[in-house]
Structure formats: C-alpha cells, structure tokens
Design a protein around this motif. Structure first.
Motif, PDB file in Angstrom:
ATOM      1  N   GLU A  69       0.833  -1.203   0.000  1.00 32.99           N
ATOM      2  CA  GLU A  69       0.000   0.000   0.000  1.00 32.99           C
ATOM      3  C   GLU A  69       0.868   1.254   0.000  1.00 32.99           C
ATOM      4  O   GLU A  69       0.582   2.227  -0.695  1.00 32.99           O
ATOM      5  CB  GLU A  69      -0.924  -0.021   1.218  1.00 32.99           C
ATOM      6  N   ALA A  70       1.948   1.239   0.795  1.00 33.22           N
ATOM      7  CA  ALA A  70       2.846   2.394   0.849  1.00 33.22           C
ATOM      8  C   ALA A  70       3.533   2.620  -0.484  1.00 33.22           C
ATOM      9  O   ALA A  70       3.652   3.760  -0.957  1.00 33.22           O
ATOM     10  CB  ALA A  70       3.881   2.194   1.955  1.00 33.22           C
ATOM     11  N   LEU A  71       3.988   1.543  -1.145  1.00 31.17           N
ATOM     12  CA  LEU A  71       4.668   1.684  -2.431  1.00 31.17           C
ATOM     13  C   LEU A  71       3.719   2.168  -3.521  1.00 31.17           C
ATOM     14  O   LEU A  71       4.159   2.781  -4.496  1.00 31.17           O
ATOM     15  CB  LEU A  71       5.302   0.358  -2.841  1.00 31.17           C
TER      16      LEU A  71
ATOM     17  N   PRO B 282      18.135   5.579 -12.914  1.00 33.07           N
ATOM     18  CA  PRO B 282      17.595   6.877 -13.337  1.00 33.07           C
ATOM     19  C   PRO B 282      17.325   7.826 -12.158  1.00 33.07           C
ATOM     20  O   PRO B 282      17.493   9.043 -12.291  1.00 33.07           O
ATOM     21  CB  PRO B 282      16.284   6.495 -14.045  1.00 33.07           C
ATOM     22  N   PHE B 283      16.905   7.261 -11.024  1.00 26.23           N
ATOM     23  CA  PHE B 283      16.668   8.138  -9.877  1.00 26.23           C
ATOM     24  C   PHE B 283      17.982   8.765  -9.401  1.00 26.23           C
ATOM     25  O   PHE B 283      18.018   9.946  -9.038  1.00 26.23           O
ATOM     26  CB  PHE B 283      16.004   7.377  -8.731  1.00 26.23           C
ATOM     27  N   GLY B 284      19.054   8.003  -9.431  1.00 29.02           N
ATOM     28  CA  GLY B 284      20.352   8.546  -9.054  1.00 29.02           C
ATOM     29  C   GLY B 284      20.794   9.664  -9.986  1.00 29.02           C
ATOM     30  O   GLY B 284      21.400  10.654  -9.540  1.00 29.02           O
ATOM     31  N   GLU B 285      20.495   9.528 -11.266  1.00 29.18           N
ATOM     32  CA  GLU B 285      20.823  10.599 -12.213  1.00 29.18           C
ATOM     33  C   GLU B 285      20.020  11.857 -11.902  1.00 29.18           C
ATOM     34  O   GLU B 285      20.534  12.982 -11.981  1.00 29.18           O
ATOM     35  CB  GLU B 285      20.536  10.118 -13.630  1.00 29.18           C
ATOM     36  N   ALA B 286      18.756  11.662 -11.510  1.00 26.67           N
ATOM     37  CA  ALA B 286      17.926  12.805 -11.140  1.00 26.67           C
ATOM     38  C   ALA B 286      18.440  13.480  -9.872  1.00 26.67           C
ATOM     39  O   ALA B 286      18.354  14.707  -9.727  1.00 26.67           O
ATOM     40  CB  ALA B 286      16.475  12.352 -10.939  1.00 26.67           C
TER      41      ALA B 286
ATOM     42  N   GLU C 133      14.369   2.417  -7.517  1.00 28.22           N
ATOM     43  CA  GLU C 133      14.422   0.985  -7.223  1.00 28.22           C
ATOM     44  C   GLU C 133      14.783   0.766  -5.763  1.00 28.22           C
ATOM     45  O   GLU C 133      15.855   1.199  -5.314  1.00 28.22           O
ATOM     46  CB  GLU C 133      15.460   0.304  -8.121  1.00 28.22           C
ATOM     47  N   PRO C 134      13.922   0.093  -4.969  1.00 25.52           N
ATOM     48  CA  PRO C 134      14.238  -0.177  -3.565  1.00 25.52           C
ATOM     49  C   PRO C 134      15.471  -1.069  -3.437  1.00 25.52           C
ATOM     50  O   PRO C 134      15.787  -1.863  -4.325  1.00 25.52           O
ATOM     51  CB  PRO C 134      12.980  -0.898  -3.058  1.00 25.52           C
TER      52      PRO C 134
ATOM     53  N   THR D 144       9.899  19.501   3.323  1.00 28.01           N
ATOM     54  CA  THR D 144       8.939  20.049   4.274  1.00 28.01           C
ATOM     55  C   THR D 144       7.909  18.947   4.523  1.00 28.01           C
ATOM     56  O   THR D 144       7.823  17.991   3.735  1.00 28.01           O
ATOM     57  CB  THR D 144       8.234  21.295   3.715  1.00 28.01           C
ATOM     58  N   PRO D 145       7.119  19.027   5.591  1.00 28.31           N
ATOM     59  CA  PRO D 145       6.093  17.994   5.784  1.00 28.31           C
ATOM     60  C   PRO D 145       5.146  17.867   4.595  1.00 28.31           C
ATOM     61  O   PRO D 145       4.742  16.755   4.231  1.00 28.31           O
ATOM     62  CB  PRO D 145       5.362  18.475   7.039  1.00 28.31           C
ATOM     63  N   GLU D 146       4.804  19.005   3.963  1.00 25.83           N
ATOM     64  CA  GLU D 146       3.908  18.947   2.795  1.00 25.83           C
ATOM     65  C   GLU D 146       4.578  18.208   1.640  1.00 25.83           C
ATOM     66  O   GLU D 146       3.955  17.394   0.948  1.00 25.83           O
ATOM     67  CB  GLU D 146       3.539  20.368   2.347  1.00 25.83           C
ATOM     68  N   ARG D 147       5.844  18.506   1.427  1.00 29.95           N
ATOM     69  CA  ARG D 147       6.557  17.818   0.353  1.00 29.95           C
ATOM     70  C   ARG D 147       6.768  16.341   0.690  1.00 29.95           C
ATOM     71  O   ARG D 147       6.776  15.486  -0.195  1.00 29.95           O
ATOM     72  CB  ARG D 147       7.896  18.506   0.107  1.00 29.95           C
ATOM     73  N   GLY D 148       6.975  16.051   1.980  1.00 34.46           N
ATOM     74  CA  GLY D 148       7.089  14.659   2.380  1.00 34.46           C
ATOM     75  C   GLY D 148       5.837  13.874   2.028  1.00 34.46           C
ATOM     76  O   GLY D 148       5.915  12.738   1.548  1.00 34.46           O
ATOM     77  N   ARG D 149       4.672  14.490   2.261  1.00 35.12           N
ATOM     78  CA  ARG D 149       3.410  13.820   1.909  1.00 35.12           C
ATOM     79  C   ARG D 149       3.303  13.619   0.401  1.00 35.12           C
ATOM     80  O   ARG D 149       2.802  12.585  -0.058  1.00 35.12           O
ATOM     81  CB  ARG D 149       2.231  14.640   2.434  1.00 35.12           C
ATOM     82  N   GLU D 150       3.772  14.620  -0.359  1.00 38.04           N
ATOM     83  CA  GLU D 150       3.729  14.477  -1.813  1.00 38.04           C
ATOM     84  C   GLU D 150       4.616  13.323  -2.270  1.00 38.04           C
ATOM     85  O   GLU D 150       4.217  12.492  -3.096  1.00 38.04           O
ATOM     86  CB  GLU D 150       4.183  15.768  -2.490  1.00 38.04           C
ATOM     87  N   LEU D 151       5.819  13.255  -1.728  1.00 38.58           N
ATOM     88  CA  LEU D 151       6.744  12.197  -2.122  1.00 38.58           C
ATOM     89  C   LEU D 151       6.170  10.825  -1.797  1.00 38.58           C
ATOM     90  O   LEU D 151       6.231   9.897  -2.605  1.00 38.58           O
ATOM     91  CB  LEU D 151       8.076  12.393  -1.391  1.00 38.58           C
ATOM     92  N   LEU D 152       5.594  10.699  -0.616  1.00 40.22           N
ATOM     93  CA  LEU D 152       5.032   9.414  -0.196  1.00 40.22           C
ATOM     94  C   LEU D 152       3.826   9.018  -1.029  1.00 40.22           C
ATOM     95  O   LEU D 152       3.470   7.838  -1.093  1.00 40.22           O
ATOM     96  CB  LEU D 152       4.633   9.483   1.278  1.00 40.22           C
ATOM     97  N   SER D 153       3.175   9.975  -1.679  1.00 42.84           N
ATOM     98  CA  SER D 153       1.976   9.703  -2.474  1.00 42.84           C
ATOM     99  C   SER D 153       2.290   9.244  -3.888  1.00 42.84           C
ATOM    100  O   SER D 153       1.382   8.867  -4.634  1.00 42.84           O
ATOM    101  CB  SER D 153       1.085  10.960  -2.531  1.00 42.84           C
ATOM    102  N   VAL D 154       3.574   9.272  -4.261  1.00 38.21           N
ATOM    103  CA  VAL D 154       3.955   8.871  -5.624  1.00 38.21           C
ATOM    104  C   VAL D 154       4.124   7.356  -5.694  1.00 38.21           C
ATOM    105  O   VAL D 154       4.893   6.778  -4.920  1.00 38.21           O
ATOM    106  CB  VAL D 154       5.277   9.554  -6.030  1.00 38.21           C
ATOM    107  N   PRO D 155       3.407   6.661  -6.599  1.00 37.75           N
ATOM    108  CA  PRO D 155       3.634   5.213  -6.786  1.00 37.75           C
ATOM    109  C   PRO D 155       5.075   4.964  -7.219  1.00 37.75           C
ATOM    110  O   PRO D 155       5.626   5.701  -8.049  1.00 37.75           O
ATOM    111  CB  PRO D 155       2.641   4.839  -7.894  1.00 37.75           C
ATOM    112  N   ARG D 156       5.689   3.928  -6.675  1.00 42.09           N
ATOM    113  CA  ARG D 156       7.116   3.709  -6.920  1.00 42.09           C
ATOM    114  C   ARG D 156       7.444   2.231  -6.710  1.00 42.09           C
ATOM    115  O   ARG D 156       6.591   1.448  -6.324  1.00 42.09           O
ATOM    116  CB  ARG D 156       7.952   4.591  -5.985  1.00 42.09           C
ATOM    117  N   GLY D 157       8.704   1.899  -6.940  1.00 37.19           N
ATOM    118  CA  GLY D 157       9.148   0.528  -6.721  1.00 37.19           C
ATOM    119  C   GLY D 157       8.432  -0.478  -7.591  1.00 37.19           C
ATOM    120  O   GLY D 157       8.237  -1.628  -7.189  1.00 37.19           O
ATOM    121  N   GLY D 158       8.001  -0.066  -8.801  1.00 37.12           N
ATOM    122  CA  GLY D 158       7.327  -0.971  -9.716  1.00 37.12           C
ATOM    123  C   GLY D 158       5.870  -1.215  -9.406  1.00 37.12           C
ATOM    124  O   GLY D 158       5.232  -2.050 -10.052  1.00 37.12           O
TER     125      GLY D 158
END
Length: 630
Positions: free
Chosen positions: A216-218, A325-329, A357-358, A380-394
């Motif tokens: 669910e988190a990923l 790719p994430f490392g390049e970013a 990639e985890p 920031t806490p707001e940005r933290g929530r945004e980051l956590l809301s992005v589907p990731r890890g496949g």
C-alpha cells in the motif's frame, strides 16, 4: 447510561494462554505453578462465583467495574500479565493501595502550586487506587475509582520506576489486559535464539498486515499504510516499526525514529543510516552513546559506516547517491539546489521517483537524501506527503497533484518577515546574462572571487568571522550568497549588511555590469538601528545609467529613471515609509523580470564569497576605527 460492547473473555484468555505456553522453551526451569500453567495451556485460575465477587465488593466497599467483574467470572486472577506483572489479583488479592509505597508523596514533590486536577492524578492515584499487582518487577497496577466513564468502567493506571515515564492510563480493565497481551507479543517477537520460534495464528495475521501495508505504501497510499501498521507495530512485529519509521521521517515526525531491525542490515544501511545519524547530529554534540544504542546488533562494517557518515554529516560533506535513473535525477537536483532553484530540484526528484528501485523488500522510499546538505533543505512535511503519495518501486497507482512551490517568485517576499523576524536590512546585486559562478569575478578580487562551499548564510557568516583579527569601520566587504535569479539573471545576496552611510557608499553596479546589465538594491526601510533608507542603481557595460537613494527623509537621484521606478511614486508620505517596500520590489520585478529564491536563501545552502568594499576609502581628515582581535 451508555453500554459497552460485551467482551467474551474466555476465547481471548485461552488464545493468550496457548500462545504463552508454546513460547516456553521445553528445557527451561520453571516454578511449579508456571509449569502447571504451561501443561494446562491456561494462565488463569478457576472462575470466581458470584458469591465470591460479592464478598470482595463488600470487603472493598465498592462494586467492581463491569469489565473486571466479567473477567473474574472467567478467571479469578491471572499469571504473567505482560512481561513485568507476574501475578494479577483476583477476588482475594485486590486491595486499596492507601499510599503504601509512599509514591503519592514522591509525585507531589514535583507538582506546582497551581497544579490542576489532571496533573494531580499522578499523585492522588496512590492514595485512592485499588491495587491489582500482587507479584511484579516493581510494576504497579491500580484501578482508579474516581476516574469512571459513563459505563461505570474504572481507568487503570500502570507505572514502573525503571521506565522513567509518567503513569500510563488505560480506559478500563479490558483495555489494560489487551495492552498486556500486546506487551507479551512484543517481548516475544524479539526473543532470544534459545526460545522457540514465535509463530502462531496471531503473528501470521499480523505479518500479513505488514505485507499489505508495504504494498500500500509503495502504491502511494501512505495514510492507509500507517493505519494498517498500527496493530503490527503495537504487537512488536519485526519490520513493522521500521516501515512505519520510513513514512514518519518524511512527515517530519522524527522523534524516536530508529528504523530498528533494518538500519543494521547491510542492504539498507546506505539509505537508513544517513537520516538516523543526521537526526542524532542535530540533537547531540560529540556524545554518540545513544547512536550506538540504536545500532545495537550491527556488525563492525555497519558501525564503521555509521561513524564515517556521522563525520560527513557533521562536516557538511555527506553526499547522497542512488542507482539508476533516480540517481541521475539526484545529481541534477543537487545542481539546481546549489544555485537556488529548490522548487526545480524538488520537481526533479519527484518526477524521477516512479523509476526509483528499492534496495530490498522492506525499503519503502529513498531517505538518504534528507541528510545531504543541499538536498535535505528541500524537505517540508507537505513535500514529504507528496513524495510518499507517488507510486514507486514498480507498483501501480495514480499520480497525485503536485505540492505548491515554496518560492513565490519575484522580489516582493523580501518585504515580509523572515523566519527569525530579524531581517531589517538586506542588499543584493542582479547580473543579467551571467552564470552564478561568474558573479564573484565581477564583485571581488583575487582569492575572494573564489566561491566557498554551499552553506546557510548563518553558517557562512560564522565561518567568515572565525580567525578574523581585524575589523575596520571603513571596510564594508559583504559576504554574499549567489545563485540564479530566474531566467537570464544571477544574484548575489546579503541578508545582514553593515549600517548604510550614504556619504561613503559606492554602488558596485558599474563594476558588475561589464558587457551586460547589473542592478543593485539596498533596502533598510524597516531598519531599527537608524533612519529608513532605500537605494537602487542600474548600470550597463560598466557605466551607471540611473540611480536614486532615499535617506534622511529625502530622495537624491540622477540619470533617466524609468517611470515605473520613479521614486516620486513611492516616497510621497513620510508617515508610511515602510509600506512602500513591497510596491518598490514589485515594480523592480516588473521592470527586470528577475526573482530571488526565498526558500534557498532562508532555508537552503548556497555558495558564498566576499565582495570588494561597498564604501570608498577614507579621505584626508576622516577618522575611522580599526579593531584588532588578539
């Protein structure tokens, strides 16, 4: 009166007893009662008949609360309530505490004279509480006959001196016993190798919840994941707290975040050690005992990596890297951040996150970057929530709306109070068509034209003063941060300039404008150390085109000033002088299209350098002071 939902004690107590029995080593020496309990798979006693309960209530002088009364009908007492209460009272053992331990006196010593009823509970409970602990590891269990809810339930308080925490309140006896069951599970979940593997229906159900929360988190559902993890975390299931910690750290909830069970795993150490040691470095100074406690069980390689990372974090040299790719970013984001484009840096990280990639199955989100001196300030806490809301890890999922940028654009934000409410004066130089790294060569000479490592302005000022032995009242060399000022412009900014003296001031605009255009602004319209002032000068190709200075209640100007910047439009009312600052800054934004990055200047780290003096040399007959520090 509100009725509580009926609770079936027997299945609950039978399950607890069976799980306790299965967790006991076969060859362990136990006393006779515990061995009998293990064989019978029952931690309780025979039920108490109504007559015995009534006799107890007559002895105590109060009717027992419903949940405790129903418990007694199933078991007249209990063994091993959690890990530290070895025998819990039934009808014969319960008694009024009456400050037998003298703890009421101890707690009263710490009460203020104006302590209210809630604060007095910690002391009064020892005088009026009904004691339920019979045998324990200095752990007290008391029911409070004065803390009663609408259903007639008494609150239960537990306290142990060795925990160094205030008494813990449980809503009623049922909730207390549920908590003791969770405590039993939590202690057994991290048992020694000599104990039997702690696996049962309860642990399997809880571990399934952990696996569900991870996916669910990923997928970006961090709120649901946190809720799903609550029960496994309370039961001490391995991985649950570490998964929960990864989410909470990005929400700014860093207290007691330890990534326990994962941070000592070599697979995850490179990602989880940096935020752990960065938080440690923030709240400690060279006392690393608590960090080593958090790393208990780590092998020598992980401990060595922790010490090396801690040194880098303290020295400001830690640099986060990632694969793919994430490392390049990450590298692109760092480059944007070091020149002040923190909004662009953030978008670069977030846009690349779906390709992250985890490092292993329990890695939920990249975290090492929060310890990076350039990237960490982006959070920031707001940005933290945004980051956590992005589907990731496949994992699949829907992208969320991006969080609003932190930089308002333009220059007008300078008219607003800074975080410490101390910015009464500031000055900056804008250079058109130049890269930020070129700005120092226009405003400084020799070694001073070399950019220092990125630092906050506060850190840069402190370092510039360290070891300096001479200070002159005629020498106004500014320590300035540099970066990009929007499209086509670069800036140099000083948020703590020396006092302004119009008689000696020399604008650096002409020197900065070789082959291009430069703008100099020095504002002290909110200056508390003297009269308000404001200066603007604009130069092109090494020559000043126009300028004006407002000081001592009057405006002096020269050159052909564009109408939008005409000082006559702003300085008409001497009674409202500070109100013109925003209007002036908005006009400057409209005229030149440049902006200053608020978040980078106030919260980030930027390259700095020291300019030539902003004052002319002293003339014959002028006196000045030179201070030598030995």
């Amino acid at each position: 009166m509100t009725k509580t939902t009926a609770f079936d004690w027997r299945p609950f107590l039978l399950k607890w007893s069976g799980e306790w029995a299965d967790a006991q080593p076969e060859d362990e020496t136990r006393d006779e009662d515990d061995e009998a309990a293990r064989r019978a798979r029952w931690l309780g006693f025979p039920p108490a008949p109504e007559e015995r309960i009534a006799a107890m209530e007559e002895r105590i002088g109060r009717r027992m609360p419903p949940s405790y009364r129903e418990f007694l009908k199933v078991s007249d007492g209990w063994r091993h309530a959690g890990g530290f209460v070895w025998l819990l009272a039934g009808t014969e053992g319960a008694r009024w505490h009456n400050n037998e331990s003298e703890l009421a006196d101890l707690f009263e010593e710490y009460l203020d004279e104006d302590a209210g009823p809630e604060e007095r509970v910690e002391a009064d409970i020892w005088r009026r509480g009904l004691q339920l602990d019979v045998e324990s590891d200095v752990t007290h269990v008391l029911m409070d006959p004065e803390d009663v809810d609408e259903a007639g339930e008494w609150a239960v308080y537990t306290w142990a001196s060795w925990r160094a925490e205030p008494p813990e309140r449980h809503a009623d006896f049922r909730e207390f016993m549920r908590e003791m069951y969770r405590e039993f599970h939590s202690l057994r979940a991290n048992g020694s190798e000599k104990e039997p593997e702690f696996v049962n229906d309860t642990t399997q159900d809880l571990d399934a919840l952990v696996a569900e929360a991870r996916l669910e988190a990923l997928r970006g559902g961090w709120e649901g994941a946190l809720k799903t993890l609550e029960e496994p975390k309370d039961f001490g299931r391995p991985r649950a707290a570490a998964l929960d910690d990864q989410i909470r750290h990005l929400l700014g909830q860093t207290v007691a975040v330890r990534f326990e069970g994962l941070v000592t795993d070599r697979r995850y150490a490179s990602e989880l050690l940096p935020p752990l040691v960065a938080e440690h470095a923030k709240h400690s100074y060279r006392d690393d005992a608590t960090l080593m406690f958090d790393l208990r069980g780590a092998d020598k390689d992980v401990v060595a990596l922790a010490h090396a990372t801690l040194d880098q974090v303290r020295n400001g040299t830690y640099r986060y890297t990632a694969a793919g790719p994430f490392g390049e970013a990450v590298e692109r984001a760092r480059e944007l951040a070091r020149w002040g484009d923190t909004d662009g840096a953030w978008r670069t990280l977030v846009d690349a996150l779906p390709r992250w990639e985890p490092l292993g199955p329990d890695h939920l989100v990249p975290l090492g970057w929060v310890a990076d001196p350039l990237l960490g300030p982006l959070l920031t806490p707001e940005r933290g929530r945004e980051l956590l809301s992005v589907p990731r890890g496949g994992q699949p999922g829907e992208a969320q709306e991006p969080a609003a940028g932190l930089d308002p654009g333009g220059l007008a934000w300078l008219a607003e109070p800074d975080p410490s409410n101390s910015r009464a004066s500031y000055r900056f130089v804008l250079v058109e068509g130049a890269e930020p790294q070129e700005v120092p060569t226009r405003l400084a000479d020799g070694d001073s034209a070399v950019l220092d490592e990125p630092l906050s302005l506060w850190e840069a000022r402190r370092r510039s003063r360290d070891g300096r032995q001479e200070f002159s009242s005629f020498d106004d060399r500014a320590l300035m941060a540099v970066g990009r000022a929007g499209t086509g412009w670069s800036f140099a900014f000083d948020d703590d300039p020396a006092p302004f003296d119009r008689r000696r001031f020399v604008s650096p605009a002409a020197a900065a404008s070789g082959g291009t255009r430069a703008v100099v602004v020095w504002s002290g319209l909110r200056e508390w150390r003297g009269e308000p002032f404001f200066h603007l000068s604009v130069a092109r190709d090494g020559a000043e085109q126009y300028a004006f200075t407002y000081a001592d209640g009057e405006v002096r100007s020269h050159g052909e000033i564009p109408r939008p910047l005409d000082p006559g439009r702003f300085f008409g009312d001497p009674e409202d002088i500070t109100a013109v600052e925003r209007s002036l800054l908005e006009a400057l934004t409209g005229e030149f299209g440049a902006c200053l990055p608020r978040h980078a200047i106030e919260n980030g780290r930027l390259h700095t350098f020291t300019t030539r003096s902003w004052t002319r040399p002293p003339q014959d007959g002028e006196t000045y002071a030179v201070i030598h520090v030995m």
